[in-house]
Motif scaffolding. Structure first.
Motif, PDB file in Angstrom:
ATOM      1  N   ALA A   1       1.168   3.947  -3.098  1.00 33.08           N
ATOM      2  CA  ALA A   1       0.761   5.325  -2.825  1.00 33.08           C
ATOM      3  C   ALA A   1       1.912   6.292  -3.052  1.00 33.08           C
ATOM      4  O   ALA A   1       1.725   7.380  -3.604  1.00 33.08           O
TER       5      ALA A   1
ATOM      6  N   HIS B   1      -2.966  10.359  -2.358  1.00 34.51           N
ATOM      7  CA  HIS B   1      -2.000   9.278  -2.184  1.00 34.51           C
ATOM      8  C   HIS B   1      -1.078   9.528  -0.987  1.00 34.51           C
ATOM      9  O   HIS B   1      -0.687   8.583  -0.310  1.00 34.51           O
TER      10      HIS B   1
ATOM     11  N   GLU C   1      -2.073  11.056   1.713  1.00 34.03           N
ATOM     12  CA  GLU C   1      -2.952  10.726   2.844  1.00 34.03           C
ATOM     13  C   GLU C   1      -3.010   9.211   3.038  1.00 34.03           C
ATOM     14  O   GLU C   1      -2.954   8.713   4.172  1.00 34.03           O
ATOM     15  N   THR C   2      -3.112   8.456   1.958  1.00 29.30           N
ATOM     16  CA  THR C   2      -3.114   6.992   2.031  1.00 29.30           C
ATOM     17  C   THR C   2      -1.815   6.478   2.633  1.00 29.30           C
ATOM     18  O   THR C   2      -1.804   5.569   3.448  1.00 29.30           O
TER      19      THR C   2
ATOM     20  N   GLN D   1      -1.752   7.154   6.391  1.00 26.39           N
ATOM     21  CA  GLN D   1      -2.601   6.216   7.125  1.00 26.39           C
ATOM     22  C   GLN D   1      -1.946   4.841   7.203  1.00 26.39           C
ATOM     23  O   GLN D   1      -2.014   4.159   8.235  1.00 26.39           O
TER      24      GLN D   1
ATOM     25  N   THR E   1       0.817  -1.214   0.000  1.00 31.54           N
ATOM     26  CA  THR E   1       0.000   0.000   0.000  1.00 31.54           C
ATOM     27  C   THR E   1       0.846   1.258   0.000  1.00 31.54           C
ATOM     28  O   THR E   1       0.613   2.174  -0.785  1.00 31.54           O
TER      29      THR E   1
END
Length: 75
Positions: free
Chosen positions: A12, A64, A66-67, A70, A8
């Motif tokens: 991102a 991206h 922000e992803t 997280q 992920t």
């Protein structure tokens, strides 16, 4: 990417970089080519529009980032 680790953050990070870099390249192309890059005879304006449309379809750099935040636990 390591084996067994989710990708992920890698995806991102790549998307955030590519969305900013693509727009930068298109804008620099317009600066270099001048007025001809806005004419119908030259395809640069089409590439610029496609890059902007891809940002709307797949998300811009902010989404991206922000992803990524997280995924690594910053948010």
């Amino acid at each position: 990417m390591q084996a067994g680790v989710e990708s992920t953050t890698d995806v991102a990070m790549a998307n955030a970089h590519v969305s900013d870099a693509g727009l930068w390249v298109a804008r620099q192309g317009h600066q270099i080519m001048g007025a001809i890059s806005y004419c119908e005879e030259h395809p640069l304006h089409l590439f610029h529009k496609r890059i902007q449309a891809a940002g709307l379809d797949f998300g811009d750099a902010g989404l991206h980032l922000e992803t990524m935040a997280q995924a690594i636990g910053l948010v």
